[in-house]
Scaffold this active site. Structure first.
Site, PDB file in Angstrom:
ATOM      1  N   TYR A 109       3.842  -3.757   0.557  1.00 40.79           N
ATOM      2  CA  TYR A 109       4.983  -3.393  -0.293  1.00 40.79           C
ATOM      3  C   TYR A 109       5.965  -2.575   0.538  1.00 40.79           C
ATOM      4  O   TYR A 109       5.566  -1.690   1.297  1.00 40.79           O
ATOM      5  CB  TYR A 109       4.535  -2.562  -1.502  1.00 40.79           C
ATOM      6  CG  TYR A 109       5.708  -2.018  -2.295  1.00 40.79           C
ATOM      7  CD1 TYR A 109       6.250  -2.745  -3.343  1.00 40.79           C
ATOM      8  CD2 TYR A 109       6.289  -0.790  -1.971  1.00 40.79           C
ATOM      9  CE1 TYR A 109       7.339  -2.263  -4.051  1.00 40.79           C
ATOM     10  CE2 TYR A 109       7.380  -0.306  -2.664  1.00 40.79           C
ATOM     11  CZ  TYR A 109       7.905  -1.054  -3.712  1.00 40.79           C
ATOM     12  OH  TYR A 109       8.986  -0.580  -4.406  1.00 40.79           O
ATOM     13  N   GLU A 197      13.824  -3.915  -2.794  1.00 38.87           N
ATOM     14  CA  GLU A 197      12.365  -3.991  -2.924  1.00 38.87           C
ATOM     15  C   GLU A 197      11.867  -5.323  -2.389  1.00 38.87           C
ATOM     16  O   GLU A 197      12.337  -6.382  -2.817  1.00 38.87           O
ATOM     17  CB  GLU A 197      11.959  -3.827  -4.392  1.00 38.87           C
ATOM     18  CG  GLU A 197      10.469  -3.760  -4.613  1.00 38.87           C
ATOM     19  CD  GLU A 197      10.115  -3.509  -6.074  1.00 38.87           C
ATOM     20  OE1 GLU A 197       9.572  -2.444  -6.369  1.00 38.87           O
ATOM     21  OE2 GLU A 197      10.399  -4.394  -6.918  1.00 38.87           O
TER      22      GLU A 197
END
Length: 388
Positions: A109, A197
């Site tokens: 991530y 993101e």
């Protein structure tokens, strides 16, 4: 402002961030032509909506050939896709992204947001990719690294290496990650992003760092500097009421409560919602008509509030500075004449032309309750919203 995954990946690719080869299509008839430009043994067909959780809702398919890719596109385009982020009403899919499938060795991530309390950009990384970061933060916060970046200096190579090592990368993958993070940060700053993101960021079996997914949001207040970004806006993905409000120059966000709010000024609007909740009520919206609203804008604001069938009462809370209280009063009367106000209405007016505003309301013939201050008005509107 949000953009689709394919638009975000195009921006990243143009800035040197590695993404899978792919192209968006708006009809299954275009799939074959796209596949001719790709080079992969497998392909991924991904629904393009402004929401996460698409795979669990049936909006992402992995296929082996052109025939299956076309069939998947036919199935997904036009479907009503329901995910945990769309709500039960779902969203209609208007396009799909056809991509080369990646051979994934490990998922990570990577995200960037603005930490307003520190006045810095915070870069977050985790070895737990493919999972909502909120879930990781709740169950295993030690698996998230946060690096705060001074925007006057920019992100430093040592910070990128620190994130890469925390993720468990080694050797050449670390160098790639440093370049990847630096490039993503450059996009974040240059394009006035509020969120970037990559989830998941992947290490492929051939040793490449690739953005398998991408979500980028932009600061609406900076779009005047980025006409190209503003042109990416997909109005079909936005809430119709919020879109209508934006076109009218009104700040509006629909909420789940039953007390409609009409306020001037974002700070006062937040305080109004807080005091409604303090007295046991639930606001149905955030609505800021701004400091210089016209009678027409106030009338439009009332129409938007009354279009919500959940609204059981309305709280008008105005402090007249630039916005004059008599303008608000005229808007209330005009809205009542056009659409009718058939729920209890509580008004608190203070400031410029307050006496003129109160006189307009008192002579209007409308059933209006008033509050001497916010506390009294909030108490009255919460009581008025209760079932009789």
């Amino acid at each position: 402002m949000n953009v689709h995954e394919y638009q975000a990946k195009k921006l990243l690719s143009d800035s040197g961030v590695k993404v899978p080869g792919g192209q968006v299509v708006f009809s299954a008839d275009e799939v074959g032509e796209v596949l001719d430009t790709l080079n992969s043994a497998k392909y991924v067909v991904k629904a393009q909506i402004h929401a996460g959780g698409r795979g669990k809702g049936g909006g992402i398919k992995v296929v082996d050939n052109s025939q299956d890719a076309t069939a998947a596109a036919e199935q997904i385009i036009g479907m009503n896709l329901v995910t945990h982020q769309t709500g039960p009403e779902g969203k209609t899919v208007g396009s799909v992204l056809i991509e080369e499938a990646s051979s994934i060795e490990k998922e990570f991530y990577l995200g960037m947001v603005i930490d307003r309390s520190r006045e810095k950009v915070v870069v977050m990384g985790s070895p737990e990719g493919g999972v909502e970061i909120e879930e990781v933060a709740a169950s295993a916060p030690e698996k998230i690294i946060k690096e705060h970046v001074d925007i006057s200096l920019g992100i430093q190579p040592y910070q990128c290496r620190k994130i890469a090592y925390f993720m468990g990368l080694e050797g050449g993958a670390v160098r790639q990650a440093v370049s990847f993070i630096s490039s993503l940060y450059r996009v974040f700053i240059e394009k006035d992003c509020s969120l970037a993101e990559i989830n998941p960021l992947v290490l492929t079996s051939d040793g490449n760092i690739v953005a398998l997914d991408a979500k980028i949001n932009f600061d609406d207040n900076a779009l005047f500097r980025h006409r190209d970004i503003a042109g990416l806006r997909d109005r079909d993905e936005e809430d119709p009421l919020e879109l209508e409000a934006s076109d009218a120059g009104i700040s509006f966000i629909k909420l789940d409560g039953d007390i409609g709010c009409l306020v001037n000024g974002a700070g006062l609007a937040m305080a109004t919602m807080d005091i409604i909740k303090h007295h046991g009520g639930e606001p149905a919206n955030f609505l800021d008509v701004g400091g210089g609203a016209t009678t027409e804008q106030v009338t439009k604001a009332f129409k938007m509030i009354l279009s919500d069938e959940n609204v059981k009462a309305i709280f008008v809370n105005i402090f007249g500075g630039i916005m004059k209280c008599d303008t608000i009063a005229d808007g209330i009367v005009e809205a009542a004449g056009e659409v009718g106000i058939n729920v209890p209405l509580v008004v608190r007016l203070e400031g410029t032309n307050v006496e003129a505003g109160r006189e307009i309301l008192s002579n209007s013939g409308l059933d209006i309750q008033t509050g001497a201050d916010m506390k009294e008005a909030a108490s009255k509107v919460v009581e008025a919203a209760k079932p009789s």
